[in-house]
Design an enzyme around this catalytic site. Structure first.
Site, PDB file in Angstrom:
ATOM      1  CB  SER A 155      99.029  -0.330 -52.284  1.00 25.65           C
ATOM      2  OG  SER A 155      98.661  -1.604 -52.954  1.00 25.65           O
ATOM      3  CE1 TYR A 168      94.427   2.364 -53.524  1.00 28.03           C
ATOM      4  CE2 TYR A 168      95.807   0.654 -54.438  1.00 28.03           C
ATOM      5  CZ  TYR A 168      95.101   1.241 -53.299  1.00 28.03           C
ATOM      6  OH  TYR A 168      95.429   0.759 -52.201  1.00 28.03           O
TER       7      TYR A 168
HETATM    8  N1  LIG Z   1      92.175  -3.635 -48.633  1.00 29.90           N
HETATM    9  C1  LIG Z   1      93.396  -3.633 -49.631  1.00 29.90           C
HETATM   10  O1  LIG Z   1      93.441  -4.598 -50.271  1.00 29.90           O
HETATM   11  C2  LIG Z   1      94.516  -2.596 -49.660  1.00 29.90           C
HETATM   12  C3  LIG Z   1      95.850  -3.336 -50.187  1.00 29.90           C
HETATM   13  C4  LIG Z   1      96.798  -2.475 -50.266  1.00 29.90           C
HETATM   14  C5  LIG Z   1      96.781  -1.010 -49.441  1.00 29.90           C
HETATM   15  N2  LIG Z   1      95.509  -0.662 -48.976  1.00 29.90           N
HETATM   16  C6  LIG Z   1      95.467   0.393 -48.204  1.00 29.90           C
HETATM   17  O2  LIG Z   1      95.357   0.374 -46.970  1.00 29.90           O
HETATM   18  C7  LIG Z   1      94.658   1.604 -46.286  1.00 29.90           C
HETATM   19  C8  LIG Z   1      93.597   1.195 -45.401  1.00 29.90           C
HETATM   20  O3  LIG Z   1      92.747   0.858 -46.334  1.00 29.90           O
HETATM   21  P1  LIG Z   1      91.599  -0.502 -45.913  1.00 29.90           P
HETATM   22  O4  LIG Z   1      91.872  -1.737 -46.657  1.00 29.90           O
HETATM   23  O5  LIG Z   1      91.324  -0.655 -44.368  1.00 29.90           O
HETATM   24  O6  LIG Z   1      90.149  -0.025 -46.267  1.00 29.90           O
HETATM   25  P2  LIG Z   1      88.970   0.715 -45.740  1.00 29.90           P
HETATM   26  O7  LIG Z   1      88.067   1.291 -46.848  1.00 29.90           O
HETATM   27  O8  LIG Z   1      88.315  -0.237 -45.161  1.00 29.90           O
HETATM   28  O9  LIG Z   1      89.634   1.887 -44.838  1.00 29.90           O
HETATM   29  C9  LIG Z   1      89.901   2.955 -45.312  1.00 29.90           C
HETATM   30  C10 LIG Z   1      89.507   4.116 -44.225  1.00 29.90           C
HETATM   31  O10 LIG Z   1      89.941   5.335 -44.773  1.00 29.90           O
HETATM   32  C11 LIG Z   1      88.978   6.565 -44.576  1.00 29.90           C
HETATM   33  N3  LIG Z   1      89.146   7.439 -45.442  1.00 29.90           N
HETATM   34  C12 LIG Z   1      88.993   7.626 -46.593  1.00 29.90           C
HETATM   35  N4  LIG Z   1      89.022   8.768 -46.861  1.00 29.90           N
HETATM   36  C13 LIG Z   1      89.789   9.548 -45.769  1.00 29.90           C
HETATM   37  C14 LIG Z   1      89.820  10.977 -45.888  1.00 29.90           C
HETATM   38  N5  LIG Z   1      89.870  11.843 -47.001  1.00 29.90           N
HETATM   39  N6  LIG Z   1      89.998  11.527 -44.681  1.00 29.90           N
HETATM   40  C15 LIG Z   1      90.114  10.649 -43.486  1.00 29.90           C
HETATM   41  N7  LIG Z   1      89.768   9.172 -43.733  1.00 29.90           N
HETATM   42  C16 LIG Z   1      89.466   8.805 -44.839  1.00 29.90           C
HETATM   43  C17 LIG Z   1      87.709   5.655 -44.854  1.00 29.90           C
HETATM   44  O11 LIG Z   1      86.512   6.079 -44.069  1.00 29.90           O
HETATM   45  C18 LIG Z   1      87.830   4.157 -44.038  1.00 29.90           C
HETATM   46  O12 LIG Z   1      87.689   4.028 -42.824  1.00 29.90           O
HETATM   47  C19 LIG Z   1      94.558   2.291 -47.593  1.00 29.90           C
HETATM   48  O13 LIG Z   1      95.451   3.518 -47.595  1.00 29.90           O
HETATM   49  C20 LIG Z   1      94.520   1.306 -48.821  1.00 29.90           C
HETATM   50  O14 LIG Z   1      94.648   2.198 -49.881  1.00 29.90           O
HETATM   51  C21 LIG Z   1      94.516  -1.439 -48.921  1.00 29.90           C
END
Ligand SMILES: NC(=O)c1ccc[n+]([C@@H]2O[C@H](COP(=O)([O-])OP(=O)(O)OC[C@H]3O[C@@H](n4cnc5c(N)ncnc54)[C@H](O)[C@@H]3O)[C@@H](O)[C@H]2O)c1
Length: 279
Positions: A155, A168
């Site tokens: 991130s 986080y």
């Molecule tokens: N959305 C943002 O702004 C953002 C920014 C930087 C990084 N991220 C990172 O990107 C990645 C994807 O997130 P996203 O934005 O698609 O959010 P999201 O919440 O839509 O997707 C995350 C997915 O991970 C799954 N998940 C959560 N815990 C789990 C576990 N213990 N085992 C298996 N699956 C699990 C959830 O069910 C979900 O489908 C994450 O690592 C998040 O931290 C997101």
């Protein structure tokens, strides 16, 4: 790119929705069969809903729509037995795993004064230990084949800090360190290990009342318009949210055929947050 992953198998954690869904669909579009692994269950420690089995089924359909095969599995990246058994099932079904996209993650904040221990355990457990377990599970298979591509999702908060986000931020800085250490360990085996560092990306992790309330505790019922200016400050370019497809483009770059000697790197896709880092 077109057909650049033909015949390959790509394993996506957190693949039911959001960025994971985007990565899975793009891998299929490029010719790969896909393994989806997602918890599909809410967590008491996470203040917004996680993906559902219906989300997982929908992503599986998107993969099939590209004429590719899909193995859609539920499980928790924190649990070594569940991750190991998913990897074993994928290898039984497809005979190989070419790429791991360790994307599963949860958001949970709190300042150092008030961060809840349960949230700390959950966020570190999923975002850091979960990536560790996922890498550990695929590494022996990739070493045996002398080939592998691993991309972990960090991130921009794994490259800088923001206030009130101790669990986080710590988890995502940890992912960067884990990626670099694993890249050293796996370099001799034809395996690359890299990270992507997204900025704010338009997924359910951002679009939820819990995050809005955490960002604006001064308001009873904050809405998008109330939090949007705060989120925009994370970026340098004048954009608040990125599309998941932008993160996917970087992931495809890292698992595609053109980057065998990119390893230990972090690709920043975060609207210029990277310009603020010291290096
Ligand atoms: N959305 C943002 O702004 C953002 C920014 C930087 C990084 N991220 C990172 O990107 C990645 C994807 O997130 P996203 O934005 O698609 O959010 P999201 O919440 O839509 O997707 C995350 C997915 O991970 C799954 N998940 C959560 N815990 C789990 C576990 N213990 N085992 C298996 N699956 C699990 C959830 O069910 C979900 O489908 C994450 O690592 C998040 O931290 C997101």
């Amino acid at each position: 790119m077109s057909g650049q992953l033909a015949g390959q198998v790509v394993f996506v954690t957190g693949g039911a929705r959001g960025q994971g869904r985007s990565h899975a669909e793009a891998a299929a579009r490029e010719g790969a069969d896909v393994v989806l692994f997602d918890r599909c269950q809410d967590s008491a420690a996470v203040a917004y809903p996680l993906a559902t089995e219906a989300d997982l089924a929908q992503t599986a359909e998107l993969v099939r729509a590209h004429g590719r095969e899909v193995l859609a599995l539920t499980g928790d990246v924190r649990d070594p037995a569940e991750v190991d058994s998913a990897v074993a099932e994928a290898v039984r079904r497809f005979g190989r795993i070419d790429a791991l996209i360790a994307n599963a993650g949860v958001h949970g904040g709190g300042s150092i004064q008030d961060a809840d221990r349960g949230i700390w355990d959950e966020v570190l457990g999923v975002n850091l230990t979960g990536v560790f377990q996922s890498m550990r599970a695929v590494a022996p298979h990739m070493i045996e084949r002398g080939y592998g591509r691993i991309v972990a999702t960090a991130s921009n908060q794994g490259r800088m800090a923001v206030p009130g986000s101790v669990p986080y931020v710590a988890s995502k800085w940890g992912v960067v360190g884990l990626v670099k250490a694993a890249a050293l360990d796996l370099a001799a085996f034809g395996i690359t290990v890299n990270a992507v560092a997204p900025g704010n990306t338009s997924t359910p992790m951002v679009h939820n009342d819990a995050l809005y309330r955490a960002l604006r505790p001064d308001l009873d019922a904050p809405e998008w318009k109330d939090v949007e200016p705060l989120l925009r400050e994370h970026h340098v370019q004048p954009v608040t949210l990125l599309d998941a497809a932008e993160i996917t483009a970087a992931v495809l770059f890292l698992i595609g055929p053109g980057t065998p000697h990119v390893t230990g790197s972090v690709i920043d896709v975060n609207a210029g947050s990277a310009a603020r880092y010291t290096a």
